[in-house]
Motif scaffolding. Structure first.
Motif, PDB file in Angstrom:
ATOM      1  N   THR A 186       0.853  -1.181   0.000  1.00 11.28           N
ATOM      2  CA  THR A 186       0.000   0.000   0.000  1.00 11.28           C
ATOM      3  C   THR A 186       0.892   1.235   0.000  1.00 11.28           C
ATOM      4  O   THR A 186       1.856   1.318   0.771  1.00 11.28           O
ATOM      5  N   SER A 227      -3.830   8.485  -0.574  1.00 13.08           N
ATOM      6  CA  SER A 227      -3.246   7.959   0.658  1.00 13.08           C
ATOM      7  C   SER A 227      -3.216   6.436   0.725  1.00 13.08           C
ATOM      8  O   SER A 227      -2.386   5.869   1.437  1.00 13.08           O
ATOM      9  N   GLU A 228      -4.093   5.749   0.001  1.00 12.61           N
ATOM     10  CA  GLU A 228      -4.150   4.296   0.129  1.00 12.61           C
ATOM     11  C   GLU A 228      -4.289   3.646  -1.253  1.00 12.61           C
ATOM     12  O   GLU A 228      -5.355   3.188  -1.634  1.00 12.61           O
ATOM     13  N   ALA A 255      -3.060   0.555  -3.697  1.00 13.41           N
ATOM     14  CA  ALA A 255      -2.467  -0.779  -3.634  1.00 13.41           C
ATOM     15  C   ALA A 255      -1.749  -1.082  -4.940  1.00 13.41           C
ATOM     16  O   ALA A 255      -2.333  -0.978  -6.026  1.00 13.41           O
ATOM     17  N   SER A 265       1.254   5.713  -0.578  1.00 17.46           N
ATOM     18  CA  SER A 265       0.703   7.060  -0.652  1.00 17.46           C
ATOM     19  C   SER A 265       1.433   7.794  -1.769  1.00 17.46           C
ATOM     20  O   SER A 265       2.666   7.742  -1.841  1.00 17.46           O
ATOM     21  N   ASP A 306      -9.230   3.918  -4.434  1.00 14.71           N
ATOM     22  CA  ASP A 306     -10.622   3.876  -4.008  1.00 14.71           C
ATOM     23  C   ASP A 306     -11.466   4.520  -5.103  1.00 14.71           C
ATOM     24  O   ASP A 306     -11.620   5.731  -5.149  1.00 14.71           O
TER      25      ASP A 306
END
Length: 486
Positions: A353, A371-372, A374, A355, A399
């Motif tokens: 993961t 920020s997240e 993968a 950022s 996301d």
């Protein structure tokens, strides 16, 4: 028979930030030029025609330099190309010269670099040695180029699928001139007109009919090779315009001039018919259309940030809009060129993961903060058409979307196979966004529906919004009062 060859190719976007140094180019000198596919586009066709000639032809290879379209070329880089070419011509007797040029390079302090390059060649070989060139359909023709060239062949397809064939045509013109079978002359008309490639694909009207007129013109007694050159609208160039350029026999110079004028007249007559060859919408409307389409994949071109037209390939405006929606399935966004973000992904490794501060918003330059993300897959891609090899790519799951991050500007997205190497089946996605203008033939076979998103950026399709200062005015379509009479 001894023929010198060279390949110097760059399409320059003067609105793009930065400059283009020699390190950006794939280069080859001397015999290396005949041993690589990394430079030039029509050079292969030129060499094929020369090697297949009825008589023995000795090829004198000089220099090759080509790069993905990019910002203004540094003067030092251009001087290296010119010096390498002329040094290899000095003291070398040749019967002819055949060049693979783009025709829309722009250099610091030199708005007509192809003309300057041809002047240097002409100085070395003298006034009697014929010089021909293969040019891109989006070449910008100048008076100096016309004065110094004997014959020209240009691409007749967009997307460009006839680059090798164009080289063959240019070489055959030269061979006939060297044999004494043809005495070449050029007929030229410049039109005060700007035109983007996304409005002039050769499979769509009016270009389809206009290209047909070129083939008809070729059959005219005294005419050998008729061409339209559309210029490059993302260059603030004092020579900007569209062109009809016809190679013919010197004994029929008046016929050649008449044909050039007739072709220009027909092009100008149909100027109002040029429109986007793919459905074109504002960014929000394009995403709405994609959301409402049941077929998949819908392929949307992010037309304001096209690396193949010199943009930075790092604008994230459309990606930001996609992430904020939930009606697009699992969108795939390709490619954002960002060396730092790619290195973060590479160092973290698959499954990690990360950022990221990805790319930039246009025009304020702020990065997209993620920020997240993968890291799903890492791969090294090869792109052969510009010598752009070993491009690092990372598939990052966010996301709301997946994004492909690359370590540099690249055209790897032209072939959907690259997604499969990243573990993505493009036909399973509802939406795929590409940093592209008109789609490559490979993508056209995959896309269930094609859309243009008219996004802001360095390849803004709304030409009237670009900050032109040097182009000749009036010019259509920026100026309604632009006129031309042939």
């Amino acid at each position: 028979m001894r023929i010198a060859v060279a390949a110097v190719s760059h399409e320059t976007n003067t609105f793009a930030e930065g400059s283009t140094g020699i390190e950006t180019f794939s280069t080859a000198t001397g015999t290396e030029l005949l041993e690589t596919d990394a430079v030039g586009r029509s050079l292969g066709g030129i060499v094929e025609a020369l090697e297949g000639a009825d008589e023995d032809v000795e090829i004198l290879p000089t220099v090759g330099a080509s790069a993905l379209p990019a910002p203004t070329v540094e003067r030092e880089a251009f001087e290296w190309m010119r010096r390498e070419l002329t040094d290899r011509l000095d003291g070398e007797p040749v019967d002819g010269v055949c060049l693979d040029l783009h025709g829309s390079m722009f250099v610091e302090g030199e708005p007509d670099p192809e003309g300057a390059l041809l002047a240097a060649v002409r100085e070395r070989v003298g006034p009697e040695v014929p010089i021909t060139a293969a040019l891109d359909m989006h070449a910008t023709i100048t008076e100096r180029m016309v004065d110094l060239l004997d014959g020209v062949a240009g691409y007749r397809t967009a997307p460009h699928t006839d680059v090798a064939e164009t080289g063959v045509r240019a070489a055959n013109l030269l061979l006939d001139a060297v044999r004494g079978e043809k005495s070449l002359v050029l007929g030229w008309e410049r039109l005060p007109m700007l035109l983007a490639g996304e409005q002039s694909e050769s499979e769509a009207e009016p270009m389809r009919t206009l290209v047909g007129l070129l083939r008809e013109a070729d059959r005219t007694d005294g005419v050998y090779d008729a061409n339209y050159f559309l210029g490059f609208p993302w260059a603030d160039n004092p020579h900007a315009g569209c062109h009809a350029l016809v190679t013919g026999d010197a004994s029929a110079a008046s016929v050649v001039d008449e044909r050039a004028t007739e072709l220009a007249r027909e092009f100008w007559r149909r100027r109002d018919e040029f429109d986007f060859t793919t459905e074109a919408y504002t960014p929000t409307a394009a995403l709405n259309e994609a959301a409402e389409t049941n077929r998949r994949p819908v392929v949307v071109a992010d037309t304001g940030d096209i690396p193949g037209a010199g943009a930075g390939e790092n604008v994230t405006n459309l990606l930001t809009a996609i992430i904020d929606r939930d009606d697009l399935g699992r969108p795939l966004f390709a490619v954002v060129a960002d060396a730092d973000s790619y290195e973060t992904c590479r160092a973290a490794g698959e499954g990690a993961t990360v950022s990221l501060e990805l790319g930039r918003n246009y025009p304020d330059g702020a990065p997209l903060e993620l920020s997240e993300g993968a890291v799903e897959r890492l791969a090294v891609e090869n792109v052969d058409d510009t010598g752009d090899t070993d491009v690092g790519t990372a598939l990052v799951s966010l996301d709301g979307a997946d994004v492909v991050v690359a370590d540099r500007r690249t055209n790897v997205h032209r072939d959907p196979v690259f997604l499969r190497r990243l573990g993505v089946d493009p036909t399973a996605r509802k939406l795929i966004v590409l940093k592209s203008g008109y789609l490559s033939p490979a993508w056209k076979t995959v896309a269930a529906r094609r859309l243009f998103a008219l996004t802001p950026g360095e390849t803004n399709q709304r030409l009237a919004e670009l900050p032109y200062e040097r182009i000749p005015r009036p010019i259509y379509p920026l100026d309604a009062d632009a006129t031309w009479s042939g």
